[in-house]
Design a protein around this motif. Sequence first.
Motif, short mmCIF file in Angstrom:
data_model
loop_
_atom_site.label_atom_id
_atom_site.label_comp_id
_atom_site.label_asym_id
_atom_site.label_seq_id
_atom_site.Cartn_x
_atom_site.Cartn_y
_atom_site.Cartn_z
N GLU A 222 5.90 2.77 0.57
CA GLU A 222 4.95 1.68 0.41
C GLU A 222 5.09 0.75 1.60
O GLU A 222 6.21 0.47 2.05
CB GLU A 222 5.19 0.92 -0.90
CG GLU A 222 4.81 1.75 -2.10
CD GLU A 222 4.96 1.00 -3.42
OE1 GLU A 222 5.57 -0.09 -3.45
OE2 GLU A 222 4.48 1.54 -4.43
N ASN B 50 10.13 6.39 -1.79
CA ASN B 50 10.17 7.22 -3.00
C ASN B 50 11.49 8.00 -3.04
O ASN B 50 11.58 9.11 -2.52
CB ASN B 50 8.97 8.16 -3.04
CG ASN B 50 8.87 8.94 -4.32
OD1 ASN B 50 9.75 8.87 -5.18
ND2 ASN B 50 7.79 9.69 -4.46
N SER C 237 0.83 -1.20 0.00
CA SER C 237 0.00 0.00 0.00
C SER C 237 0.86 1.25 0.00
O SER C 237 1.68 1.45 0.89
CB SER C 237 -0.91 0.00 1.23
OG SER C 237 -1.75 -1.12 1.22
N ARG C 238 0.67 2.08 -1.00
CA ARG C 238 1.41 3.34 -1.10
C ARG C 238 0.83 4.35 -0.12
O ARG C 238 -0.39 4.39 0.09
CB ARG C 238 1.30 3.85 -2.54
CG ARG C 238 2.23 4.99 -2.85
CD ARG C 238 2.32 5.21 -4.33
NE ARG C 238 3.32 4.29 -4.88
CZ ARG C 238 3.75 4.31 -6.12
NH1 ARG C 238 3.26 5.18 -6.97
NH2 ARG C 238 4.67 3.47 -6.53
N TRP D 30 4.26 10.63 -3.38
CA TRP D 30 4.09 9.57 -2.38
C TRP D 30 5.39 9.40 -1.60
O TRP D 30 6.46 9.73 -2.08
CB TRP D 30 3.63 8.26 -3.03
CG TRP D 30 4.61 7.65 -3.99
CD1 TRP D 30 4.77 7.98 -5.30
CD2 TRP D 30 5.56 6.62 -3.72
NE1 TRP D 30 5.76 7.21 -5.86
CE2 TRP D 30 6.27 6.36 -4.92
CE3 TRP D 30 5.88 5.87 -2.59
CZ2 TRP D 30 7.27 5.40 -5.02
CZ3 TRP D 30 6.89 4.91 -2.69
CH2 TRP D 30 7.56 4.69 -3.90
N GLU E 9 9.11 -0.18 0.13
CA GLU E 9 9.79 0.71 -0.83
C GLU E 9 9.64 2.15 -0.35
O GLU E 9 8.69 2.48 0.35
CB GLU E 9 9.16 0.55 -2.22
CG GLU E 9 9.92 1.26 -3.32
CD GLU E 9 9.34 0.98 -4.71
OE1 GLU E 9 9.65 1.79 -5.61
OE2 GLU E 9 8.62 0.00 -4.89
#
Length: 133
Positions: free
Chosen positions: A108, A86, A29-30, A105, A84
């Motif tokens: 994640e 950004n 989920s970002r 964003w 992850e």
Amino acid sequence: MKDIQDIQTPDNLRYTDAHEWLAADTSPSRMGITDYAQDQLGDVVFVELPEPGSHLEKGAVCATVESVKAVSEVYMPVSGTVSEVNRSLEDTPELVNRSPYGEGWILEITPDDPASLTALMDSPAYREMLKGL
């Protein structure tokens, strides 16, 4: 600063009372900060990101956003693992202002419990909360 009715709150996202958003319809989920949060902060000049692979509990600080006005902590909306980050924000932190729900964003998350996402506010509930601020 924007009027509350001009604040964007996409219907496909979930929200926290600390002004984070989470895309609950994807895995991982970002997440990022809301249009309201970036508007209140002003021009973002630096974003400190966590290490991918970090496991953080709901409510833990997962990032820091520095603007010309203030330094603000970003909190985990659910418990999970940062899958992850950004990296574009390291060179262009202003993406948080230009596109808080898109290119701006922050990270994640792979949630520990996907059902925990349903506890977050939907867009109408978040907009109602904003009216009270």
